[in-house]
Design an enzyme around this catalytic site. Structure first.
Site, short mmCIF file in Angstrom:
data_model
loop_
_atom_site.label_atom_id
_atom_site.label_comp_id
_atom_site.label_asym_id
_atom_site.label_seq_id
_atom_site.Cartn_x
_atom_site.Cartn_y
_atom_site.Cartn_z
N ASP A 214 -79.69 -12.40 -49.24
CA ASP A 214 -81.15 -12.36 -49.33
C ASP A 214 -81.59 -12.20 -50.79
OD1 ASP A 214 -83.66 -11.97 -47.71
OD2 ASP A 214 -83.70 -10.06 -48.78
N GLU A 256 -80.09 -17.24 -50.67
CA GLU A 256 -81.52 -17.56 -50.61
C GLU A 256 -82.05 -17.51 -52.03
OE1 GLU A 256 -85.83 -15.93 -49.08
OE2 GLU A 256 -84.31 -14.59 -49.83
C1 GLC Z 1 -86.31 -12.72 -48.01
C2 GLC Z 1 -86.43 -12.88 -46.51
C3 GLC Z 1 -87.75 -12.36 -46.06
C4 GLC Z 1 -87.87 -10.91 -46.46
C5 GLC Z 1 -87.63 -10.73 -47.95
C6 GLC Z 1 -87.45 -9.28 -48.31
O1 GLC Z 1 -87.21 -13.51 -48.69
O2 GLC Z 1 -86.24 -14.23 -46.15
O3 GLC Z 1 -87.92 -12.50 -44.68
O4 GLC Z 1 -89.15 -10.43 -46.16
O5 GLC Z 1 -86.45 -11.37 -48.37
O6 GLC Z 1 -86.21 -8.81 -47.88
#
Ligand code: GLC
Length: 556
Positions: A214, A256
């Site tokens: 993440d 991500e």
């Molecule tokens: C990422 C996740 C999202 C979350 C954020 C904070 O962007 O995809 O859903 O709110 O991280 O952890």
């Protein structure tokens, strides 16, 4: 090493050795998938019961959204204990049973690894705020004074006031890229790095095959602090990958990171030594622009701009995920075109950059357009990631706040609460209105209907698996002779496929050459094509698509 061993190694096709290169990944939230004990919330036992469904669909790996204990202020992305399972979702034993049953079916499990921050409720933060001499104090990022640019770099504009907030207990400000209840961890502290490794090691020992990492660009910020252009510690990614691989050789880390193409190799590593996979957010945004406007050029350009990556690296492509469609990298004009088409009401838009709807509602529940989008997804260069319910064409509930709109319970049957739970009330409302009502859209009905979207998706996945060139091969964007038709050609180990997609709702005629191709075998309609004067003429219906195999229908 002897000469023979060396030769053998040299002749191994490295790309073939990475399972994630040709996997179909299915993302779900345990809480929203299937409730087994009638408390209104999904759980691991419920998910285990549904593994045969996922297996029949053709899923190779399940990506679990966060399932650890959490106050749930960001739907689990605010973790309060990295080493446990949220009690509401089951016990550690239920988790182990689930992983075991998935393994029996050849399905791998990857999980969200949310280590940029913790919940403010996490024991570490509770200790950190109490005393500056606590070892945990330096696990977070503090400032005695409110930094000048405390409003710069917020991830959730409109729902977040600042990136620095006062902690009443310590009397200091702490840094948080995301919501106020998600204090960032301080990776400049080697103890925090070591702890992140322990978390990885722990879950690998529980049978996990990889991680969806993440918020990658925020984890690697140095020094942690405000500003839009902090320096980034890419070496962290190589280190974490090496650590994970030292524990499990075929682990995958899927990052991500919504970055521009010039940044890609910093994350993958120039020789592929960084994280193995990243979501291709860049292509995704131009893909949505192409779907909304019918204009293909920016999308084609994005494909070419993200083409060159190391052999071991792989893109993950997706249409919708659990967050908003992020259109932040489009020009304002392009973004407005997408808003106008797919999210015209203010309530459909989010964070000044995105749309909080599912694909089916954005495409007006138009089956032809939905098929175009998914056929395209499964033919993009990389690994396809789908989201639970998309195989049915599930909708969204805009009455729910922010991104929860696209996280409604899975629709299994036409029974009360969509067969998701036997409780009177589900923990989150099932969709019981409009075109996407669970009575109309559910697994039970679609399983028995050979023309359903579920049946179509299952066939599509099978076709994708018969074309490993897409995940492994090199590709060329073809000149199809039509501005509305995208043509991709993949080649790998002497085998090749050609795939066409018509982005227009009107029929189109193509005219193109395919080097070395004597015949294109139609994989869907039994309508093979031979070239005329060296060129292929293929007509496509509005939103039509065609998958061809070059020269051999069933390759040797
Ligand atoms: C990422 C996740 C999202 C979350 C954020 C904070 O962007 O995809 O859903 O709110 O991280 O952890």
């Amino acid at each position: 090493m002897s000469g023979l061993a060396q030769d053998k190694l040299a002749s191994v096709d490295l790309k073939n050795h990475f399972w994630y290169k040709n996997a179909v990944i299915y993302n779900l939230e345990v809480s929203a998938f299937k409730d087994s004990d009638g408390d209104g919330r999904g759980d691991f036992t419920g998910l285990t019961q549904k593994l045969d469904y996922l297996s029949a669909l053709g899923v190779d790996a399940i990506w679990l959204a966060p399932f650890q204990p959490s106050p749930g202020q960001d739907d689990g992305y605010d973790v309060a204990d990295f080493y446990a399972v949220d009690k509401r979702l089951g016990t550690g034993g239920d988790f182990a049973e689930f992983v075991n049953q998935a393994q029996i079916r050849g399905i791998r499990v990857i999980m969200d690894l949310v280590i940029n921050h913790t919940s403010t409720q996490h024991q570490w933060f509770q200790e950190a705020r109490k005393s500056k001499t606590s070892k945990y104090h330096d696990w977070y990022i503090w400032s005695d004074k409110l930094p000048k640019d405390y409003k710069v770099g917020m991830v959730f504009p409109g729902y977040q006031e600042a990136v620095w907030s006062m902690d009443s207990v310590s009397g200091q400000y702490y840094y948080h890229r995301f919501y106020q209840f998600q204090p960032d961890l301080n990776y400049a502290n080697p103890e925090v790095v070591r702890e992140a490794q322990k978390i990885i090691g722990f879950w690998l020992n529980q049978g996990i095959s990889g991680f969806r990492l993440d918020a990658v660009p925020f984890i690697i910020e140095i020094p942690k602090g405000p500003g839009n252009n902090p320096k980034l510690d890419y070496k962290f990614l190589t280190d974490i990958r090496q650590f994970a691989q030292s524990r499990k050789a075929d682990v995958v880390i899927l990052g991500e990171a919504n970055v521009v193409p010039e940044e890609n190799l910093n994350y993958f590593g120039k020789g592929g030594e960084g994280i193995q996979m990243m979501f291709n957010f860049y292509v995704n945004q131009f893909l949505f622009y192409a779907l909304a406007s019918g204009k293909l050029e920016p999308f084609k350009k994005a494909l070419v701009e993200t083409q060159i990556i190391p052999d071991a690296s792989q893109w993950a492509h997706f249409l919708r995920n659990h967050d908003e469609v992020d259109l932040g990298r489009l020009t304002e004009k392009q973004r407005n075109e997408v808003f106008e088409k797919f999210g015209p009401d203010k309530n459909m838009q989010l964070y000044d950059r995105g749309i909080r709807r599912r694909l089916s509602t954005m495409l007006g529940n138009d089956r032809k357009h939905i098929e175009l989008a998914y056929s395209l997804l499964f033919s993009l260069p990389g690994t396809a990631v789908i989201r639970y319910g998309d195989e049915l064409g599930m909708g969204d509930d805009l009455r729910l706040q922010e991104r929860i709109s696209v996280r409604t319970p899975m629709q299994w049957t036409s029974d009360k609460n969509a067969g998701f739970t036997t409780a009177d009330t589900a923990f989150r409302p099932v969709i019981d209105f409009g075109e996407h009502d669970y009575k109309k859209i559910n697994v039970a009905a679609q399983t028995r209907d050979s023309s359903s979207l579920l049946s179509w998706t299952t066939t599509l996945i099978r076709m994708r698996k018969a074309c490993p060139e897409i995940g492994l091969g090199d590709y060329t964007v073809l000149d199809t002779g039509s501005p509305d038709v995208l043509g991709l050609r993949y080649e790998h180990n002497g085998k090749s496929v050609v795939i066409l997609h018509n982005f227009s709702d009107q029929p189109q005629q193509t005219n193109f050459s395919v080097k070395g191709a004597d015949i294109l075998y139609d994989l869907i309609n039994n309508d093979d094509k031979k070239p005329v004067a060296g060129k292929y003429n293929v007509s496509l219906k509005g939103y039509g698509y065609q998958w061809f195999r070059v020269n051999q229908l069933i390759p040797n």
